[in-house]
Design an enzyme around this catalytic site. Structure first.
Site, PDB file in Angstrom:
ATOM      1  N   TYR A 217     -42.819 -19.810 -32.048  1.00 31.85           N
ATOM      2  CA  TYR A 217     -42.465 -20.723 -33.094  1.00 31.85           C
ATOM      3  C   TYR A 217     -41.366 -20.124 -34.013  1.00 31.85           C
ATOM      4  CZ  TYR A 217     -43.494 -23.864 -36.932  1.00 31.85           C
ATOM      5  OH  TYR A 217     -43.361 -25.172 -37.652  1.00 31.85           O
TER       6      TYR A 217
ATOM      7  N   SER B 278     -38.265 -25.341 -40.470  1.00 28.45           N
ATOM      8  CA  SER B 278     -39.274 -24.399 -40.810  1.00 28.45           C
ATOM      9  C   SER B 278     -38.843 -23.462 -41.865  1.00 28.45           C
ATOM     10  CB  SER B 278     -40.369 -24.167 -39.862  1.00 28.45           C
ATOM     11  OG  SER B 278     -41.339 -23.230 -40.482  1.00 28.45           O
TER      12      SER B 278
HETATM   13  P1  NAD Z   1     -48.530 -32.620 -36.402  1.00 23.81           P
HETATM   14  O1  NAD Z   1     -49.250 -32.018 -35.443  1.00 23.81           O
HETATM   15  O2  NAD Z   1     -49.012 -33.727 -37.554  1.00 23.81           O
HETATM   16  O3  NAD Z   1     -47.314 -33.555 -35.827  1.00 23.81           O
HETATM   17  C1  NAD Z   1     -46.700 -33.156 -34.476  1.00 23.81           C
HETATM   18  C2  NAD Z   1     -46.136 -34.408 -33.750  1.00 23.81           C
HETATM   19  O4  NAD Z   1     -45.526 -33.900 -32.525  1.00 23.81           O
HETATM   20  C3  NAD Z   1     -47.214 -35.415 -33.455  1.00 23.81           C
HETATM   21  O5  NAD Z   1     -46.567 -36.720 -33.562  1.00 23.81           O
HETATM   22  C4  NAD Z   1     -47.295 -34.957 -32.039  1.00 23.81           C
HETATM   23  O6  NAD Z   1     -47.775 -36.244 -31.177  1.00 23.81           O
HETATM   24  C5  NAD Z   1     -46.098 -34.610 -31.618  1.00 23.81           C
HETATM   25  N1  NAD Z   1     -45.697 -33.903 -30.288  1.00 23.81           N
HETATM   26  C6  NAD Z   1     -46.420 -32.533 -30.072  1.00 23.81           C
HETATM   27  N2  NAD Z   1     -46.064 -32.264 -28.720  1.00 23.81           N
HETATM   28  C7  NAD Z   1     -45.437 -33.405 -28.462  1.00 23.81           C
HETATM   29  C8  NAD Z   1     -44.779 -33.396 -26.862  1.00 23.81           C
HETATM   30  N3  NAD Z   1     -45.030 -32.527 -25.858  1.00 23.81           N
HETATM   31  N4  NAD Z   1     -44.300 -34.765 -26.601  1.00 23.81           N
HETATM   32  C9  NAD Z   1     -44.130 -35.742 -27.669  1.00 23.81           C
HETATM   33  N5  NAD Z   1     -44.517 -35.322 -28.940  1.00 23.81           N
HETATM   34  C10 NAD Z   1     -45.220 -34.259 -29.381  1.00 23.81           C
HETATM   35  O7  NAD Z   1     -47.495 -31.609 -37.241  1.00 23.81           O
HETATM   36  P2  NAD Z   1     -46.516 -31.497 -38.600  1.00 23.81           P
HETATM   37  O8  NAD Z   1     -47.126 -30.384 -39.614  1.00 23.81           O
HETATM   38  O9  NAD Z   1     -46.257 -32.915 -39.095  1.00 23.81           O
HETATM   39  O10 NAD Z   1     -45.234 -31.039 -37.764  1.00 23.81           O
HETATM   40  C11 NAD Z   1     -44.208 -31.608 -37.620  1.00 23.81           C
HETATM   41  C12 NAD Z   1     -42.894 -30.632 -37.607  1.00 23.81           C
HETATM   42  O11 NAD Z   1     -42.838 -29.981 -38.844  1.00 23.81           O
HETATM   43  C13 NAD Z   1     -42.833 -29.813 -36.479  1.00 23.81           C
HETATM   44  O12 NAD Z   1     -41.675 -29.399 -36.162  1.00 23.81           O
HETATM   45  C14 NAD Z   1     -43.528 -28.410 -37.284  1.00 23.81           C
HETATM   46  O13 NAD Z   1     -43.362 -26.926 -36.659  1.00 23.81           O
HETATM   47  C15 NAD Z   1     -42.766 -28.763 -38.604  1.00 23.81           C
HETATM   48  N6  NAD Z   1     -43.162 -27.819 -39.842  1.00 23.81           N
HETATM   49  C16 NAD Z   1     -44.473 -28.074 -40.136  1.00 23.81           C
HETATM   50  C17 NAD Z   1     -44.811 -27.267 -41.298  1.00 23.81           C
HETATM   51  C18 NAD Z   1     -46.313 -27.515 -41.892  1.00 23.81           C
HETATM   52  O14 NAD Z   1     -46.797 -26.775 -42.933  1.00 23.81           O
HETATM   53  N7  NAD Z   1     -47.141 -28.597 -41.338  1.00 23.81           N
HETATM   54  C19 NAD Z   1     -44.047 -26.342 -41.971  1.00 23.81           C
HETATM   55  C20 NAD Z   1     -42.704 -26.356 -41.296  1.00 23.81           C
HETATM   56  C21 NAD Z   1     -42.290 -27.108 -40.382  1.00 23.81           C
END
Ligand code: NAD
Length: 260
Positions: free
Chosen positions: A155, A142
């Protein structure tokens, strides 16, 4: 480009992971989807990706907070797909609170899901990649792997850890045909971000769309969200031969956030 290759994308039942899985499937890759969610929605996504890919697409609902479950997830993908060429460690969760009020249980869950699961999956996948002389490991860190924001102690600590782990794995695998990189998205509108938009909107007494604009204005100079398709395309590039010497990098995709 990835026909005959096999991938596991954690956290791919929604958001960024699903976008990455879709992009890999579009290149003909076999994919294991992983994560939680509504079984009917997961089955729809699985069937859609299988149709796009022409290769098998499966789902595993392992809980990544458990090291043994992470190992079993990787082992299952290797057995079902005849090996694992691409590992995308993407699952992640968020909680916001000041450090002294941060629930210990949330700290443990975020470190386990966002950081430790990445380590456990890598150590389970690496022997096969080394034996085959080819592998691509992509960790979704991130912007918070590179810079900090208040109220995100767990985080930011976990994502900085992912960036460090990425560098170590890149050094240990250099020259082996395996690369390891981190992608560092800025604001990407997914289920992980919606509660933060809602909180901002509530705090300012404005609507959700204005709340989303307020989040962007504060941090992301482009004023636009990153899309999951853009992140999927970057992962496909990292899997290409053009990226064979690109390893140990943490690539910001953040509309200029970390350039400030
Ligand atoms: P999201 O909530 O849409 O997806 C999260 C995913 O992780 C889902 O598939 C969920 O089922 C899975 N998950 C959560 N806990 C779990 C567990 N204990 N076991 C198995 N699976 C689990 O969120 P997203 O925004 O798509 O996030 C995906 C990644 O991107 C994350 O690592 C997040 O930190 C990172 N990220 C997101 C952003 C943003 O702005 N959305 C920015 C930077 C980084």
């Amino acid at each position: 480009m990835l026909r005959g290759r096999s991938a596991l994308v954690t956290g791919s039942t929604s958001g960024i992971g699903l976008g990455i899985a879709r992009a890999l499937a579009a290149e003909g890759c076999a994919v294991t989807l992983a994560g939680f969610g509504d079984p009917a929605a997961i089955e729809r996504a699985r069937a859609e990706l299988a149709a796009v890919s022409g290769a098998p697409v499966r789902h595993d609902g392992a809980d990544l907070r458990e090291p043994a479950a992470v190992e079993a997830l990787v082992r299952g993908a290797i057995e079902a797909q005849g090996g694992l060429d691409v590992l995308v460690n993407n699952a992640g969760i968020q909680h916001t609170a000041p450090c002294e009020e941060f629930p210990v249980e949330r700290w443990d869950a975020i470190l386990a899901t966002n950081l430790s699961a990445t380590f456990h999956a890598i150590r389970a996948a690496l022997p096969g990649m080394r034996a085959r002389g080819w592998g691509r490991i992509v960790n979704t860190a991130s912007v918070h792997g590179l810079v900090a924001s208040p109220n995100k102690a767990a985080y930011v600590a976990a994502k900085h850890g992912v960036v460090g782990l990425t560098k170590v794995v890149a050094l240990e695998t250099a020259g082996s045909g395996v690369t390891c990189n981190a992608i560092c998205p800025g604001w990407t509108r997914t289920e992980l971000v919606e509660p933060q938009i809602a909180a901002r909107a509530a705090a300012l007494g404005i609507g959700l769309e204005e709340g989303a604009r307020a989040l962007l204005e504060e941090k992301q100079p482009s004023g636009q969200f990153v899309t999951v398709d853009q992140l999927g395309a970057l992962v496909v590039f990292l899997c290409s031969e053009a990226a064979a010497q690109l390893t140990g990098a943490s690539l910001p995709v953040d509309g200029g956030w970390t350039a400030r």
